[in-house]
Scaffold this active site. Structure first.
Site, mmCIF file in Angstrom:
data_model
loop_
_atom_site.group_PDB
_atom_site.id
_atom_site.type_symbol
_atom_site.label_atom_id
_atom_site.label_comp_id
_atom_site.label_asym_id
_atom_site.label_seq_id
_atom_site.Cartn_x
_atom_site.Cartn_y
_atom_site.Cartn_z
ATOM 1 N N ASN A 47 -2.546 13.132 -3.234
ATOM 2 C CA ASN A 47 -3.720 13.671 -3.917
ATOM 3 C C ASN A 47 -4.039 15.084 -3.452
ATOM 4 O OD1 ASN A 47 -4.334 11.534 -5.651
ATOM 5 N ND2 ASN A 47 -5.528 10.442 -4.097
ATOM 6 N N ASP A 70 -3.033 9.751 -9.894
ATOM 7 C CA ASP A 70 -3.217 8.655 -10.866
ATOM 8 C C ASP A 70 -1.899 8.305 -11.543
ATOM 9 O OD1 ASP A 70 -5.871 8.540 -10.261
ATOM 10 O OD2 ASP A 70 -6.559 9.634 -12.032
ATOM 11 N N ASP A 75 0.857 -1.185 0.000
ATOM 12 C CA ASP A 75 0.000 0.000 0.000
ATOM 13 C C ASP A 75 0.896 1.239 0.000
ATOM 14 O OD1 ASP A 75 -3.023 0.883 0.913
ATOM 15 O OD2 ASP A 75 -1.484 2.250 1.657
ATOM 16 N N HIS A 129 -5.528 14.910 -7.997
ATOM 17 C CA HIS A 129 -5.841 13.511 -8.295
ATOM 18 C C HIS A 129 -5.198 13.042 -9.612
ATOM 19 C CE1 HIS A 129 -8.652 12.637 -5.024
ATOM 20 N NE2 HIS A 129 -9.058 13.903 -5.144
ATOM 21 N N GLU A 181 -5.149 2.619 -3.566
ATOM 22 C CA GLU A 181 -3.687 2.631 -3.675
ATOM 23 C C GLU A 181 -3.070 1.325 -3.197
ATOM 24 O OE1 GLU A 181 -4.693 4.645 0.300
ATOM 25 O OE2 GLU A 181 -5.560 4.415 -1.689
#
Length: 396
Positions: A285, A294, A277, A290, A320
């Protein structure tokens, strides 16, 4: 006796001519019927088979997207697609008509039985869809129905493919009869002589035009089949791939894990699961937007994929979080590989996002536990890595 013979002679050429004309007329009618049958019966039925597969496959895809929360209409749109697929199956049995054309009922008894099987699979698939949806609302996965769910869908595809193949065979047989009839027509035309050349050439021209229509229809059908095949491949790829990162999605990885557990039990082979993770992903973010987040997800997937072996499989497990399947791997090798993955993420900064690290948890399959238990142990190890300060590897 001689007089009788002489009286009959004038009639002999006429009778032969009438017989040839009658036989020729019968062959012309039969040939025309074959062509009409191929155009009006078989082609729409093949189209109906492909349509019902496409509708059911689309229902499958939309349902999986609904499970992942990627669709807002939940499962109703998927069920409507299944109802449309059943309409095509019913039209093949009972006849029907829609904007695409008119469907004449199947006459072949064996094919009718297979179509009944197709409808049974669709009905069972619809019931399992509801059960899996209800279960997913309770525990978030609906795993207890996944195996039956995918087996029923695979059985449906097999039955539909069998029907499509048989319809194509019937079309080819009718085309062979049609061509044979054409050759017989040419032979009979020679017997009629010069006096019937004009009439026979007219008929032959009509049949040649019909042949061209059929060939054109077959070419169009072939093109349509190729387009449908490509569409099915795209749907299959979308159903198994995470659209953002290009790696496997959770659904596909779940299938791989079930298969790996079955292989491990059968052949007594080890395998390890690695879950990681991204640390402080929310702050990425919040700080960079965002879109940048990505891009980080995509680069994380790409960096780890380069470190993995050819036999290893990586999937985006959610948000994530990523999951890696390491077949034929003991804990020592998995730990070493996890450290390499951790290092390749944390050492080199990410463009416009700076330093990015991840926490890892790994667990060796014990040979008897369920997939749920294995994933829970892996997740617990990941949680300990987070609690211990992040950017580290913990073993279950």
């Amino acid at each position: 006796m001689s007089g009788v013979v002489q009286m009959r002679r004038p009639w002999s050429p006429l009778l032969m001519t009438l017989a040839v004309i009658g036989t020729l007329s019968l062959f012309i009618y039969y040939s025309y019927s074959l062509a009409e049958r191929m155009v009006e019966r078989y082609t729409p039925l093949i189209d109906a088979t492909m349509e019902l597969k496409l509708e059911a496959t689309t229902a499958h895809l939309w349902f999986e997207e609904s499970l992942l929360g990627e669709r807002e209409d939940e499962i109703e749109a998927a069920r409507q697609k299944l109802q449309q697929a059943d309409w095509y199956a019913r039209a093949m049995l009972e006849g029907g008509e829609n904007s695409e054309g008119r469907f004449i009922p199947l006459e072949d008894r064996t094919l009718r039985i297979h179509i009944q099987h197709v409808r049974e699979r669709l009905s069972e698939f619809d019931k399992l869809l509801e059960l899996r949806w209800a279960a997913s609302r309770e525990d978030g996965t609906g795993e207890e129905y996944e195996s039956r769910f995918f087996n029923v869908f695979a059985s449906f595809i097999d039955e539909a493919d069998l029907v499509e193949t048989r319809l194509q065979q019937l079309t080819e047989e009718a085309m062979a009869d049609f061509r044979l009839t054409q050759h017989l027509l040419l032979g009979l035309t020679l017997l009629l002589g010069v006096g019937m050349i004009y009439s026979l050439s007219t008929y032959n021209r009509r049949h040649h035009e019909q042949m061209m229509v059929l060939d054109a229809a077959n070419r169009e059908l072939h093109t349509e089949m190729e387009l449908r095949k490509r569409a099915e491949e795209v749907l299959k790829r979308q159903a198994t791939t995470d659209m953002l990162t290009g790696i496997a999605n959770r659904h596909h990885m779940s299938q791989l894990l079930h298969e790996e557990i079955a292989r491990a039990k059968r052949y007594d082979l080890p395998f390890t699961v690695m879950m990681f993770d991204i640390d402080h992903f929310k702050s990425i973010n919040d700080s960079y937007g965002h879109d940048r987040g990505d891009e980080v997800l995509k680069e994380v997937a790409a960096r780890v994929a380069k470190v993995l072996r050819e036999s290893d499989r990586i999937a985006r497990w959610g948000g994530e979080e990523f999951l890696v399947l390491l077949p034929a791997t003991e804990l020592g090798g998995a730990l070493e590989l996890a450290e390499r993955c951790r290092s390749v993420l944390s050492v080199e900064p990410f463009e416009e996002a700076g330093k990015v690290s991840a926490s890892f948890g790994i667990a060796l399959y014990d040979g008897a536990e369920s997939l749920r238990t294995l994933l829970q142990r892996t997740d617990d190890a990941l949680y300990r890595a987070k609690e211990a300060g992040r950017n580290r590897v913990e073993v279950a």
